[in-house]
Scaffold this motif. Structure first.
Motif, PDB file in Angstrom:
ATOM      1  N   ASP A 131       0.549  -1.380   0.626  1.00 26.57           N
ATOM      2  CA  ASP A 131      -0.292  -0.047  -0.360  1.00 26.57           C
ATOM      3  C   ASP A 131       0.451   1.592  -0.008  1.00 26.57           C
ATOM      4  N   LYS A 132       2.352   1.502   1.274  1.00 24.98           N
ATOM      5  CA  LYS A 132       3.003   2.325   0.586  1.00 24.98           C
ATOM      6  C   LYS A 132       3.492   2.141  -0.628  1.00 24.98           C
ATOM      7  N   GLN A 134       2.989   1.626  -3.189  1.00 24.49           N
ATOM      8  CA  GLN A 134       1.654   2.198  -4.565  1.00 24.49           C
ATOM      9  C   GLN A 134       1.276   3.913  -4.526  1.00 24.49           C
ATOM     10  N   SER A 135       0.907   3.970  -2.785  1.00 23.94           N
ATOM     11  CA  SER A 135       1.437   5.325  -3.234  1.00 23.94           C
ATOM     12  C   SER A 135       2.493   6.211  -3.563  1.00 23.94           C
ATOM     13  N   LYS A 136       3.682   5.236  -3.362  1.00 26.69           N
ATOM     14  CA  LYS A 136       4.487   6.590  -3.729  1.00 26.69           C
ATOM     15  C   LYS A 136       4.507   6.978  -5.429  1.00 26.69           C
ATOM     16  N   GLN A 138       2.254   6.120  -7.172  1.00 24.54           N
ATOM     17  CA  GLN A 138       1.193   7.088  -7.538  1.00 24.54           C
ATOM     18  C   GLN A 138       1.799   8.006  -8.093  1.00 24.54           C
ATOM     19  N   ILE A 139       2.310   8.642  -7.067  1.00 29.18           N
ATOM     20  CA  ILE A 139       3.286  10.449  -6.635  1.00 29.18           C
ATOM     21  C   ILE A 139       4.039  10.446  -8.050  1.00 29.18           C
ATOM     22  N   SER A 166       5.359  11.898   1.382  1.00 29.26           N
ATOM     23  CA  SER A 166       3.976  12.587   1.173  1.00 29.26           C
ATOM     24  C   SER A 166       3.962  13.711   1.928  1.00 29.26           C
TER      25      SER A 166
END
Length: 419
Positions: A131-132, A134-136, A138-139, A166
């Motif tokens: 999850d972490k 994937q968020s990076k 996406q950034i 983030s």
């Protein structure tokens, strides 16, 4: 069962019609759809054509709610088409989330080769939380980066995806985009130093930028320095001694070399600057001559003490030139000793021994040393007959392939980063 449902629904609607009319309707018709399915399955086991009890329930429920016949018809049509397979519908296994980081990188756009390169450079991604990660990713996608850019960033900073991105990201990106002037230049800066996205905005980025602006470096000059020296933000420090060194160079703010002098002095350690100045003093230079040389050619601060010492020794001992000749020809310190200075001076001695021309002596030595490889061979080798040219070329090639004495046995002393 259906009678009990009808009576209970009627009682609830008589007490709280407004509350149930907006929320309970959709849930109730979902129950009816499931009930139709269950009755259908039961009829298959019984073997008869049992009548479905859902029609009168749906009719009575729509009457209590005051729904129009159009709404009922739409819901019936939806129920009728619910079991028809959609051509664009993907199997359930294709919609499952990625099981590991390899699947996540492939879903982000990396092919097998790129995924292998990233995981080889950063094996710890196998243990990363998806999850972490994937968020990076996406950034980075929102910033306009693709899989090729991710490979460059991981090659430059293997632990980049382990950092927090983030925290105050929007403010940082907005400030950096304004600083560099465009999103494209910001992308270039991030590719050269991905850690820019992790630097603290208020405690590191803004103070460093304001420091250089106070020194007279801003706009395109500052952008150029940030791109050419990626670590300029975390390593900049100016004190009274460094400011005195900058003043001794005698360079003005209008000079093109000013921004290079200031930035190289700012990111260099005081111990490194003193050591390099003392190294040049061994060859008879005065302090003002050294700082004047640094003002003309500030990139001398990027050369190691060993390289400067070896080149200066060759200029004085082998070329028989005074040490102060480098004040006029600084390229003698930058030139590679094994592939540039030694082979060309060996060829010059060979041409002189054979009595050939054009000769390499006097002021022509510095001109010959500054030539490109192609032009040097054209002027001093290819101008002769084939037999002589082959002889000179063999001499030049042999001198170029001579390895440095005891290079493998040299002990490397790690003293830390020089800047």
């Amino acid at each position: 069962m259906a009678v009990r449902l009808k009576s209970r629904t009627t009682t609830l609607l008589s007490h709280k019609p407004r509350v149930l009319s907006s929320f309970f309707t959709e849930r109730w018709f979902g129950v009816l759809v499931n009930q139709d399915y269950l009755v259908h399955k039961a009829s298959c086991f019984i073997g008869g054509d049992a009548a479905l009890p859902t029609d009168w329930l749906r009719a009575s429920f729509s009457t209590c709610l005051g729904l129009s016949d159009k709404r009922v018809v739409e819901m019936k049509a939806t129920d009728a088409h619910s079991n028809i397979p959609d051509e664009n519908h993907k199997p359930q296994q294709d919609q499952l989330p990625p099981k590991n980081c390899r699947d996540l990188l492939k879903a982000w756009g990396c092919n097998d080769q790129e995924t292998a390169q990233i995981l080889e450079r950063m094996p710890s991604l196998h243990k990363a939380k998806l999850d972490k990660l994937q968020s990076k990713l996406q950034i980075l996608h929102d910033l306009g980066f693709t899989s090729s850019g991710l490979i460059k960033m991981i090659s430059c900073r293997p632990r980049f995806l382990k950092c927090r991105l983030s925290n105050c990201l929007d403010e940082r990106v907005q400030y950096l985009e304004h600083l560099f002037g465009s999103k494209e230049i910001l992308q270039k800066a991030i590719l050269r130093n991905p850690s820019v996205l992790t630097y603290d905005l208020n405690n590191m980025i803004i103070p460093t930028v304001e420091l250089y602006k106070s020194m007279g470096i801003a706009g395109q000059d500052l952008t150029l320095m940030l791109l050419s020296r990626p670590t300029i933000i975390p390593r900049t420090s100016l004190n009274a001694e460094k400011l005195e060194y900058i003043r001794k160079t005698g360079i003005t703010k209008d000079s093109k070399m000013y921004k290079y002098v200031v930035t190289l002095m700012a990111i260099s350690r005081l111990e490194t600057i003193r050591e390099k100045i003392a190294n040049l003093e061994k060859f008879g230079f005065f302090e003002d001559e050294i700082f004047r040389l640094l003002g003309v050619s500030p990139l001398l601060l990027t050369l190691s003490v060993d390289k400067v010492q070896r080149n200066m020794t060759f200029v004085v001992a082998s070329m028989k030139q005074p040490a102060r000749v480098v004040l006029e020809y600084p390229f003698l310190i930058y030139k590679n000793l094994e592939t540039g200075l030694k082979p060309r001076m060996t060829l010059a001695a060979k041409i002189d021994d054979m009595g050939l021309g054009p000769s390499i002596n006097g002021p022509k030595v510095f001109t010959a040393l500054r030539m490109t490889e192609k032009r040097f061979l054209k002027v001093y080798v290819d101008c002769h007959p084939p037999e002589i040219a082959n002889m000179l070329m063999k001499c030049y090639a042999d001198a170029k392939h001579v390895k440095r004495l005891a290079e493998k046995a040299k002990k490397i002393q790690h003293k830390g980063f020089p800047f």
